[in-house]
Every structure is written in structure tokens, then in C-alpha cells.
Design an enzyme around this catalytic site. Structure first.
Site, PDB file in Angstrom:
ATOM      1  N   ASP A   7       0.850  -1.185   0.000  1.00  0.00           N
ATOM      2  CA  ASP A   7       0.000   0.000   0.000  1.00  0.00           C
ATOM      3  C   ASP A   7       0.892   1.244   0.000  1.00  0.00           C
ATOM      4  O   ASP A   7       2.095   1.170   0.326  1.00  0.00           O
ATOM      5  CB  ASP A   7      -0.889  -0.029   1.242  1.00  0.00           C
ATOM      6  CG  ASP A   7      -1.742   1.211   1.371  1.00  0.00           C
ATOM      7  OD1 ASP A   7      -2.461   1.533   0.411  1.00  0.00           O
ATOM      8  OD2 ASP A   7      -1.683   1.865   2.429  1.00  0.00           O
ATOM      9  N   ASP A   9      -0.256   5.348   0.630  1.00  0.00           N
ATOM     10  CA  ASP A   9      -0.490   6.390   1.632  1.00  0.00           C
ATOM     11  C   ASP A   9      -0.800   5.766   2.991  1.00  0.00           C
ATOM     12  O   ASP A   9      -1.702   4.955   3.128  1.00  0.00           O
ATOM     13  CB  ASP A   9      -1.639   7.301   1.199  1.00  0.00           C
ATOM     14  CG  ASP A   9      -1.498   8.709   1.746  1.00  0.00           C
ATOM     15  OD1 ASP A   9      -0.820   8.881   2.786  1.00  0.00           O
ATOM     16  OD2 ASP A   9      -2.054   9.640   1.147  1.00  0.00           O
TER      17      ASP A   9
END
Length: 264
Positions: A7, A9
Site C-alpha cells: 500500500d 499512503d
């Protein structure tokens, strides 16, 4: 050999601020030649823009290492027997380019004459009533509804702003048509990512800061999951968050190099 779905952010950076140990972890993967993808629900950026943003936060990245929910949406459409190649795009540059690169013609909201095969929606910070009306009209005529990602809120430098899921809620309410969701935790984008890594899902780590998207998405395809407490879930909230969500990751770490130590 393990593979990794990373992932962005909250896991590798906060908005435009780097997260400690993120760059070191990516370097760790490169040194060991572990395959990985930067997997993001962000539909607004192209892979080139995602890679450039990672570089600005100190993380070496190549566009070929990026998989966005916009790319996932375009790949999903290509599997379908659509009546035509015209789609109504409610989204920004990353989604528009992913669709045109895949060979789709983009209809404009003011185009009342032609029908489209699909309404494809992501984050759209210029969303307005005209776009809502156009999406509703096309869906009620029989177009399928495709949503890049379900995130209702987006983190940005410590703030939360409305996401693609919030726009989707208005379109679904107006049209009565539920969308096919592409991004995490949907198995659609997760399986596309697994196929790109060319590894069994059981050999892959899904790594992120969000129980509802990253960890749930990884668990749904049978990958191992690692929650990092650098974003949406923190050391203070982790126990309550897991209790509410009913999702338990395989590993919980304060930062990414703790995951590296756990893997060995």
C-alpha cells in the site's frame, strides 16, 4: 521466495511526507530480489505519476512496479463482452488515461445522443450535478457501473477528505444500480496483482495500514497480511480497530523494517 503487495499512503508516505523506514524496506526487497508491486486504490494518478511521487518521498520506483485501481478497472472491462467501446468516465487523469490506453472511447457528460457500455467512476474533484445526471441516465439505460475503489475518505497530510466511495454513494442512490468495485478489498484488483507477481497468493504478503481495505483484501485472496501502525491504524487504536472490524492480520509492526526482521 515471498512477494509483496505494498500500500502507499499511510504505509510508505503520508501525503507528500515520507514515513520512516519505508525507503529502507523497499531497498531491502530490491537487494533480495523479492518481487513486489506498489498497489494503490488511488485512481487519480497514472503509474508514472505514482512512481514520481514515490521518488519525491525518497523511495526508488518504476512505473512498471505500480498497479492502480484505474488500471484494474480497465483490465476488468476488457474481460467483458461489452456492446461497444464507449464509456462514461467520472474521474481524473489517471482513470481517463487508463481507459484510453486500453482502447476505450470516452463519452462526455454533455453527450446525450449516444449510449455507453459502462460508467466508470473514481475520485473526481470536479464532480457536479451534470456528471451525476449523466451517470444516472446511462446506468438506467443499461450501462454497467464500475467503481475504482470504495474509499469514502482519503488521508492527506493528516486530514481526511471525501473519496471515490462518497461520490459513488450518490450515483448509486440516484440510479439504483450498485457498482462493481475494483480496488481493495475487492478480489478483482487483488487477483490482478497476484497474477502480475506470478506467485501463489500464499507466498505473498499484503502490507498496509488499513484493516478494511489492505488487510481484508489480502485475507480474501489467501495471502499473508502485515499491518503497519503508521497510518490509519495506530498503536493506540489497533486493538479497538481490530475488534470493530473483525479482521486480524498475520503480523502487526510499528514500521516496515520490523516486518523485514520478522521475515528474516
Amino acid at each position: 521466495m515471498p512477494g509483496f503487495l505494498l500500500d502507499l499512503d499511510g504505509t510508505l508516505y503520508h501525503g507528500d511526507r515520507p514515513i520512516p523506514y519505508a525507503a529502507e524496506f523497499v531497498n531491502y526487497l530490491r537487494e533480495r530480489r523479492y518481487p513486489f508491486l506498489f498497489l494503490t486504490n488511488n485512481s487519480s494518478r497514472t503509474p508514472d505519476e505514482v512512481a514520481a511521487h514515490l521518488e519525491k518521498t525518497g523511495i526508488s520506483a518504476n512505473p512498471s512496479e505500480v498497479l492502480t485501481s484505474s488500471q484494474g478497472a480497465a483490465l476488468y472491462l476488457r474481460r467483458l463482452p461489452l456492446a461497444n467501446n464507449r464509456v462514461l468516465c467520472i474521474g481524473e487523469q489517471g482513470l481517463r488515461l487508463a481507459l484510453t490506453d486500453a482502447g476505450y472511447e470516452l463519452a462526455e457528460p454533455h453527450d446525450e445522443a449516444g449510449t455507453v457500455s459502462a460508467v466508470v467512476q473514481g475520485i473526481d474533484r470536479a464532480f457536479d450535478y451534470n456528471k451525476l445526471r449523466a451517470a444516472t441516465s446511462q446506468l438506467r439505460r443499461g450501462a454497467i457501473s464500475v467503481l475504482t475503489n470504495p474509499d469514502h475518505l482519503l488521508p492527506w497530510n493528516g486530514e481526511l477528505t471525501p473519496g471515490a466511495g462518497s461520490i459513488a454513494a450518490s450515483i448509486e442512490r440516484a440510479s439504483g444500480i450498485a457498482p462493481v468495485v475494483i480496488g481493495k478489498p475487492s478480489s478483482i484488483v487483488m487477483q490482478i496483482a497476484v497474477d502480475k507477481l506470478r506467485l501463489p497468493a500464499s507466498d505473498i504478503w499484503t502490507v498496509g495500514d488499513n484493516l478494511a481495505t489492505d488487510i481484508s483484501g489480502g485475507a480474501a485472496i489467501g495471502s499473508r497480511t502485515a499491518l503497519v501502525l503508521t497510518g490509519l491504524v495506530t498503536a493506540v487504536t489497533a486493538a479497538d480497530d481490530m475488534s470493530r472490524s473483525g479482521v486480524t492480520p498475520d503480523v502487526i509492526c510499528n514500521h516496515l523494517m520490523e516486518l523485514a526482521e520478522a521475515i528474516g
